[in-house]
Design a protein around this motif. Structure first.
Motif, short mmCIF file in Angstrom:
data_model
loop_
_atom_site.label_atom_id
_atom_site.label_comp_id
_atom_site.label_asym_id
_atom_site.label_seq_id
_atom_site.Cartn_x
_atom_site.Cartn_y
_atom_site.Cartn_z
N LEU A 8 0.86 -1.00 -0.11
CA LEU A 8 0.04 -0.09 -0.02
C LEU A 8 0.98 1.31 -0.32
O LEU A 8 0.49 2.17 -0.47
N LEU A 9 2.03 0.86 0.63
CA LEU A 9 2.89 2.36 0.93
C LEU A 9 4.38 1.50 0.47
O LEU A 9 4.96 0.64 0.96
N GLU A 10 5.07 2.32 -0.12
CA GLU A 10 6.64 1.91 -0.63
C GLU A 10 7.35 3.36 -0.68
O GLU A 10 7.01 4.08 -1.39
N ALA A 11 8.52 3.15 0.01
CA ALA A 11 9.55 4.00 -0.05
C ALA A 11 10.86 3.67 -0.75
O ALA A 11 11.20 2.45 -0.33
N ARG A 12 11.50 4.18 -2.04
CA ARG A 12 12.31 3.63 -2.55
C ARG A 12 13.69 4.51 -2.53
O ARG A 12 13.36 5.67 -3.15
N ASP A 13 14.52 4.30 -1.82
CA ASP A 13 15.95 5.10 -1.70
C ASP A 13 15.43 6.50 -1.28
O ASP A 13 15.98 7.37 -2.12
N VAL A 14 14.67 6.85 -0.36
CA VAL A 14 14.39 8.21 -0.01
C VAL A 14 15.53 9.17 0.83
O VAL A 14 16.05 8.45 1.66
N SER A 15 15.74 9.99 0.29
CA SER A 15 16.89 10.68 1.02
C SER A 15 16.47 12.19 1.10
O SER A 15 15.67 12.82 0.25
N LYS A 16 16.79 12.89 2.01
CA LYS A 16 16.44 14.39 2.43
C LYS A 16 17.55 14.81 3.23
O LYS A 16 18.10 14.29 4.28
N SER A 17 18.03 16.21 2.72
CA SER A 17 18.96 16.74 3.36
C SER A 17 18.38 18.34 3.62
O SER A 17 17.56 18.63 2.73
N VAL A 18 18.94 19.04 4.80
CA VAL A 18 18.50 20.49 4.83
C VAL A 18 19.90 21.35 5.02
O VAL A 18 20.86 20.58 5.31
N ASP A 19 19.84 22.61 4.57
CA ASP A 19 20.98 23.42 4.98
C ASP A 19 20.57 24.10 6.12
O ASP A 19 19.59 24.71 6.49
N GLY A 20 21.33 23.88 7.25
CA GLY A 20 21.34 24.20 8.56
C GLY A 20 22.35 25.15 8.96
O GLY A 20 23.36 25.57 8.10
N PRO A 21 22.44 25.61 10.13
CA PRO A 21 23.56 26.62 10.53
C PRO A 21 24.88 26.04 10.39
O PRO A 21 25.96 26.72 10.13
N SER A 66 15.63 12.99 -3.31
CA SER A 66 15.65 11.92 -4.08
C SER A 66 15.02 10.73 -3.84
O SER A 66 14.71 10.63 -2.55
N GLY A 67 14.87 9.61 -4.74
CA GLY A 67 13.96 8.63 -4.36
C GLY A 67 12.53 8.99 -4.32
O GLY A 67 12.37 10.08 -4.78
N GLY A 68 11.56 7.86 -4.21
CA GLY A 68 10.18 8.26 -4.39
C GLY A 68 9.63 7.45 -3.41
O GLY A 68 9.66 6.26 -2.72
N VAL A 69 8.25 7.88 -3.34
CA VAL A 69 7.49 7.35 -2.36
C VAL A 69 6.08 7.01 -3.36
O VAL A 69 5.57 7.82 -4.01
N VAL A 70 5.49 5.58 -3.38
CA VAL A 70 4.25 5.27 -3.79
C VAL A 70 3.16 5.03 -2.85
O VAL A 70 3.32 3.95 -2.03
N LEU A 71 2.03 5.70 -2.78
CA LEU A 71 1.06 5.50 -2.09
C LEU A 71 -0.26 5.01 -2.71
O LEU A 71 -0.66 5.53 -3.51
N ASP A 72 -0.57 3.91 -2.55
CA ASP A 72 -1.70 3.12 -3.04
C ASP A 72 -1.52 3.37 -4.66
O ASP A 72 -2.42 3.68 -5.23
#
Ligand SMILES: Nc1ncnc2c1ncn2[C@@H]1O[C@H](COP(=O)(O)OP(=O)(O)OP(=O)(O)O)[C@@H](O)[C@H]1O
Ligand SMILES: [Mg+2]
Length: 232
Positions: A8-21, A66-72
């Motif tokens: 029902l829900l799939e995450a494929r190689d999901v990455s997340k970065s933020v620019d912090g102090p 980058s990467g992706g999420v598939v919901l239903d």
């Protein structure tokens, strides 16, 4: 539309970065997972390991770098914000770590919101039933500021399940509750899971709650450190 063999829900190689102090911070690094319809799934890990960020990406509240999420069957990265919001309204209930109740609305009006968004004519009575189910029938006319932290949390939980979502995401659903109330909320979540086949995706520090889920993953510094439970 969906069968129980397809996630029902799939995450494929999901990455997340933020620019912090202190420069670039990698919050999530290539996280992959699959959750089947009707499954209960726990995300555990230390504070700051990326649990809330991952939950937001899985629910389509935020987008990965980058990467992706598939919901239903819907690849969320191919949808614009409006289409993602529509999908969330139809399929998703979300309990935020900080509740996010609207301060100008009573408990009952907060719980009515998802039903009103779908144009339900019986929103008030269903909202009352949901508040009864979380033990707050006598608090329905109270505003969030007139409720304790645990009571606000229970209103948020009632709002998340009142429209019978396919997937209920909850970020620390028992975090602010005493043991007895926490236990009651857990029973309620698993009753939704059993009775309505609601898929549960829970972030929790509560080992008992995590153990009750079909499967668990542990995050450490944005990576999947371990997973347990029946094989996907
Ligand atoms: N918008 C942002 N900008 C900068 N840093 C962020 C942002 N959102 C999250 N972070 C950082 O990313 C890391 C992961 O945050 P996240 O909220 O996902 O952690 P968590 O596992 O839910 O922690 P907790 O158990 O304390 O709720 C933390 O170090 C946090 O400071
Ligand atoms: Mg968090």
């Amino acid at each position: 539309m969906s069968d129980s063999s397809r996630p029902l829900l799939e995450a494929r190689d999901v990455s997340k970065s933020v620019d912090g102090p202190e420069g670039r911070l990698d919050i999530l690094d290539k996280v992959s997972l699959q959750i089947r319809p009707g499954e209960s799934f726990a995300i555990v890990g230390a504070s700051g390991s990326g649990k809330t960020t991952l939950l937001g990406l899985l629910a389509g509240l935020d987008t990965p770098d980058s990467g992706g999420v598939v919901l239903d069957g819907h690849a969320l990265q191919t949808l614009d914000e409006e289409a993602r919001a529509d999908l969330r309204r139809r399929l998703v209930g979300f309990v935020f770590q900080s509740f996010h109740l609207l301060p100008a609305l009573t408990a009952e009006e907060n719980v009515m919101l998802p039903l009103e968004l779908e144009g339900a004519s019986d929103a008030r009575s269903r909202a009352r039933d949901a508040l009864e189910a979380v033990g707050l029938g006598s608090r329905r006319r109270h505003y969030p500021a007139q409720l304790s932290g645990g009571e606000q949390q229970r209103v948020a939980i009632a709002r998340a399940f009142v429209h019978r979502p396919r997937v209920l995401f909850a970020d620390e659903p028992t975090g602010n509750l005493d043991q007895r109330t926490g236990h009651h909320i857990c029973d309620l979540l698993f009753a939704l899971n059993h009775d309505h086949h609601t898929t549960l995706v829970l972030v929790t520090h509560d080992a008992t709650l995590a153990a009750r889920c079909d499967r668990r993953i542990e995050l450490e510094e944005g990576r999947v450190l371990a997973s347990s439970g029946e094989a996907a």
